[in-house]
Design a protein around this motif. Structure first.
Motif, PDB file in Angstrom:
ATOM      1  N   GLY A   1       9.077   9.633  -9.362  1.00  0.00           N
ATOM      2  CA  GLY A   1      10.029   9.282  -8.588  1.00  0.00           C
ATOM      3  C   GLY A   1       9.850   9.955  -8.004  1.00  0.00           C
ATOM      4  O   GLY A   1       9.678  11.984  -7.537  1.00  0.00           O
ATOM      5  N   LEU A   2      10.671   9.867  -6.087  1.00  0.00           N
ATOM      6  CA  LEU A   2      10.208  11.118  -5.453  1.00  0.00           C
ATOM      7  C   LEU A   2      11.825  11.846  -5.870  1.00  0.00           C
ATOM      8  O   LEU A   2      13.098  12.157  -6.066  1.00  0.00           O
ATOM      9  N   PRO A   3      11.646  13.479  -5.789  1.00  0.00           N
ATOM     10  CA  PRO A   3      12.863  14.600  -5.887  1.00  0.00           C
ATOM     11  C   PRO A   3      13.206  14.034  -5.091  1.00  0.00           C
ATOM     12  O   PRO A   3      13.708  13.441  -3.169  1.00  0.00           O
ATOM     13  N   GLN A   4      15.054  15.177  -5.126  1.00  0.00           N
ATOM     14  CA  GLN A   4      15.992  14.478  -3.931  1.00  0.00           C
ATOM     15  C   GLN A   4      15.862  15.377  -2.689  1.00  0.00           C
ATOM     16  O   GLN A   4      15.000  16.678  -2.774  1.00  0.00           O
ATOM     17  N   ASN A   5      16.068  14.745  -1.238  1.00  0.00           N
ATOM     18  CA  ASN A   5      15.579  15.351  -0.295  1.00  0.00           C
ATOM     19  C   ASN A   5      13.854  15.302   0.337  1.00  0.00           C
ATOM     20  O   ASN A   5      13.699  16.103   0.998  1.00  0.00           O
TER      21      ASN A   5
ATOM     22  N   LEU B   1      13.905  -0.776 -10.576  1.00  0.00           N
ATOM     23  CA  LEU B   1      13.145  -0.092 -11.974  1.00  0.00           C
ATOM     24  C   LEU B   1      12.388   1.478 -12.135  1.00  0.00           C
ATOM     25  O   LEU B   1      12.518   2.105 -12.813  1.00  0.00           O
ATOM     26  N   HIS B   2      11.362   1.358 -10.485  1.00  0.00           N
ATOM     27  CA  HIS B   2      11.024   3.121 -10.329  1.00  0.00           C
ATOM     28  C   HIS B   2      11.991   3.285  -9.286  1.00  0.00           C
ATOM     29  O   HIS B   2      12.814   3.109  -8.548  1.00  0.00           O
TER      30      HIS B   2
ATOM     31  N   VAL C   1       0.831  -0.864   0.521  1.00  0.00           N
ATOM     32  CA  VAL C   1      -0.013   0.266  -0.102  1.00  0.00           C
ATOM     33  C   VAL C   1       0.503   1.234  -0.157  1.00  0.00           C
ATOM     34  O   VAL C   1       0.935   2.451  -0.755  1.00  0.00           O
ATOM     35  N   ILE C   2       2.000   1.671   1.210  1.00  0.00           N
ATOM     36  CA  ILE C   2       3.081   2.491   0.850  1.00  0.00           C
ATOM     37  C   ILE C   2       3.211   2.879  -0.481  1.00  0.00           C
ATOM     38  O   ILE C   2       3.278   4.291  -0.629  1.00  0.00           O
ATOM     39  N   LEU C   3       3.874   1.538  -0.906  1.00  0.00           N
ATOM     40  CA  LEU C   3       4.647   2.064  -2.581  1.00  0.00           C
ATOM     41  C   LEU C   3       3.800   2.026  -3.550  1.00  0.00           C
ATOM     42  O   LEU C   3       3.873   2.837  -4.238  1.00  0.00           O
TER      43      LEU C   3
END
Length: 716
Positions: free
Chosen positions: A170-174, A214-215, A158-160
């Motif tokens: 994707g998550l940005p840096q920081n 891959l993500h 669920v989190i992912l």
């Protein structure tokens, strides 16, 4: 936390925490400040008892009902009350909160990319999102601790799912670094495949590993390397075979693995590349796993390339020499492997390195031209042993026997040959006694040596014992037993052994068995049955060549074994049709063989036999000489050349000398060839002198003895 365990206390908790609409997490003026205080509270879960934590939450007024349960469940989990923590976490309605969490993450990601603030205020703070996602993660860990792995994996997923759908790029840096959001995502990425593995769901585990890699999760390099290694290990040893990964995002020229083995090799080679670029710490187990993977795939040459590209200083020089020698030996580059071992065993390195001495002796024992050197390596291996380990001693003695046996075939003097054969048999018998005749490898070589020295009863006993120890799992054992029985002229028993082997062997291992069966049928005069068996074998090879998976790996690891076997089958069929005087069929078989390999000594010899049978001796001689041009050590062509020359020549001394030289060359290469002895006897007998008649008698005696104990195929 105890207040969540009864209905009355739950009502008290509802009074303690403001309603969702009144939660400070939704108020613009206090969102950041309130959530920060919540995080400060969660950072000190062990500073007081449960009443103090409850009092602090009531006074702060910064959490709604779900956020309170998340914080209280975390505290309960850290105390070790797993079931109580799970009870608390299950009270959080994640489905209802998911849209708000996604909107908050998506808006936060947009602000990061645009470096500007949006006018619309997200419904939750990043700290509140972090708190709730951590609750889901701890719920998954709680389920893991309770053995409910599948439910834990579903919770972790669920989190992912939330993060991926909110931030598809994707998550940005920081992003979320100040509230540990990145840490929670990283832990979830690592945990999900582990839970699927514990739940015995290999397909889901593989999909989770690929998802992790891959993500764009913005993982640390070491974390990514850890996941890659664990995934490669799972692919190698789990026995699960998944469909190829979907790499549509990759460039068209990128390599896409076709099976689990190739995917594991790719991952391990990526890890080695990262090490060479000094992005990760050196892990010797990566090279161990890659060695296994490439050995299974039959591509040890690629492994040698990887070892050679390693940075200096991370592997001992001696270890590099030995590992490279193993790689090149596995790639059938014996001369390169032997040269590396010679360097390793030089006085400057380690002249008494026991594993290297064994490998060097093994390589030399397989090549008669290096057999004498192999004897020296084996003797040094015996001398280097300072322990009482019978297993090591027996291994060294076995390799000494193999090298002595190979050396006996290359010596010229008869007394030297007999001496080496006796020493070889003695060394192998010593190895057998050390292992109480319980080592199948030693028994195989001992049986082989007995058989070649025509001690067939002893050879048969060893072969039976070996087959019993292996449980019929080794094709070589079945073949050797069948050939020994054929040497005793027990053709029916030998064919029964082959039938039993066919029943117990895999479909890709039946080629040699079927060929031996056909040879046994020919020996019994059953030519039509032999043709049927050969036809069956050709059909088998055709299916094998079009098949994928393990069969392909087997062909590759045996150096195009399928092509060589098909070539020999056409030769065998040509000889059968020649015996049946079906010359046109024989010519068709020879044309098929020529299409596979135009430069084959066996094909040229079969062509010569066809001409000889037709009475075309000059054409036959031309074919035999062509065979010798291709392979000067081809024994059948040496003998056939001598026979044709004797037919065409006169009784002059020159003709006698030439014919004799061909036959003596054949015997120097194969002392057990009864045809060579027989034709040499005919040559001596044609001289008509008393001395030559005596020599002829000795040759005929040897020919009779060898023919009576000749197998349908060579023992080796």
């Amino acid at each position: 936390m105890k207040c969540l365990c009864s209905g009355e206390q739950l009502r008290a908790a509802d009074e303690m925490v403001p309603s969702e609409n009144e939660s400070l997490a939704t108020k613009d003026r206090t969102t950041s400040e309130s959530s920060s205080r919540a995080v400060e509270l969660t950072k000190k879960p062990h500073t007081g008892n449960i009443e103090e934590a409850e009092s602090s939450l009531r006074e702060s007024g910064c959490l709604n009902y779900e956020e309170a349960r998340a914080l209280l469940g975390r505290y309960e989990y850290q105390k070790g009350n797993i079931e109580a923590a799970l009870h608390v976490f299950e009270g959080i309605d994640i489905a209802a909160l998911t849209p708000k969490i996604k909107f908050t993450l998506a808006r936060g990601g947009e602000r990061r990319r645009r470096r500007s603030q949006s006018f619309s205020t997200p419904p939750m703070s990043i700290n509140a999102v972090t708190l709730l996602l951590e609750a889901i993660l701890l719920k998954a860990k709680s389920l893991q601790d309770l053995g409910r792995f599948k439910e834990g994996a579903q919770s972790c997923k669920v989190i992912l799912d939330i993060v991926e759908s909110s931030l598809p790029d994707g998550l940005p840096q920081n992003f979320g670094a100040d509230c540990k959001l990145q840490e929670i995502v990283s832990k979830s990425v690592e945990l999900l495949p582990e839970l699927w593995k514990l739940a015995d769901c290999p397909h889901e585990a593989i999909m989770s590993y690929r998802w992790a890699l891959l993500h764009h999760w913005n993982l640390e390099v070491e974390t990514t390397a850890k996941i890659q290694k664990e995934f490669a290990v799972f692919l190698l040893y789990s026995g699960a075979e998944a469909s190829p990964p979907n790499l549509r995002s990759q460039m068209d020229s990128s390599f896409v693995p076709r099976n689990s083995l190739e995917e594991a090799i790719l991952l391990l080679m990526i890890l080695l590349r990262k090490f060479c670029l000094k992005k990760i710490q050196w892990d010797p187990s990566i090279l161990d796993h890659l060695s296994f993977a490439l050995s299974v795939s039959g591509d040890t040459r690629a492994l040698a390339n990887q070892v050679e590209e390693l940075l200096p200083g991370f592997m001992d020089r001696k270890e590099i020499f030995y590992k490279l020698a193993l790689c090149y030996y596995g790639a059938d580059e014996d001369s390169v492997a032997l040269n590396l071992l010679r360097k390793l065993l030089s006085k400057r390195e380690d002249p008494m390195c026991f594993p290297a001495l064994l490998l060097a002796s093994k390589i030399c024992g397989e090549n008669p031209s290096h057999a004498e050197e192999g004897v020296g390596f084996a003797l040094r291996a015996v001398e280097s042993l300072d322990s009482t380990c019978d297993h090591l001693k027996s291994t060294a003695a076995c390799l000494l026997g193999i090298s002595l046996s190979a050396h006996s075939k290359s010596v010229v003097a008869e007394y030297e040959r007999v001496k080496r054969q006796a020493e070889a048999l003695q060394a192998l018998e010593t190895a057998g006694r050390m292992t109480t005749m319980s080592d199948p490898i030693i028994l195989y070589h001992l049986s082989l040596e007995y058989a070649e020295q025509r001690k067939l009863d002893a050879a048969l006993d060893c072969a039976k014992q070996m087959l019993k120890l292996e449980g019929g799992s080794n094709i070589k054992s079945w073949l050797l037993l069948s050939r020994i029985l054929s040497a005793q002229k027990r053709f029916v028993d030998a064919e029964t052994i082959i039938e039993a082997a066919l029943d117990q062997s895999g479909k890709w291992e039946q080629g040699e068995l079927l060929r031996t069966k056909a040879k046994l049928q020919i020996a019994q005069g059953q030519f039509k049955n032999a043709i049927t068996t050969y036809t069956q074998l050709l059909a088998f090879l055709q299916v094998q060549s079009k098949s994928y998976g393990y069969g392909k790996k087997l062909l590759k690891s045996n150096g195009n074994f399928s092509g060589r076997l098909e070539l020999e089958i056409w030769h065998d069929l040509a000889y059968v049709y020649i015996n049946l005087s079906q010359w046109s069929d024989a010519e068709i078989c020879l044309s098929k063989a020529k299409a596979i390999n135009a430069y084959s000594a066996n094909r040229c010899h079969a062509t010569g036999v066809l001409y000889e049978t037709k009475g075309l001796y000059k054409e036959a001689l031309r074919a035999f000489l062509e065979a010798l041009d291709i392979d000067p050590s081809h024994v059948p062509s040496l003998i056939s050349t001598a026979v044709v020359l004797r037919r065409l020549g006169d009784r002059s001394h020159h003709s006698y000398t030439v014919v004799r030289s061909f036959l003596m060359n054949a015997l120097s290469l194969d002392r057990t060839n009864h045809s060579a002895w027989y034709n040499l006897g005919l040559l001596y007998d044609s001289q008509g002198t008393s001395s030559s008649s005596l020599e002829a008698a000795e040759c005929f005696e040897a020919a009779v003895f060898l023919e009576e104990s000749a197998p349908v195929e060579p023992f080796r």
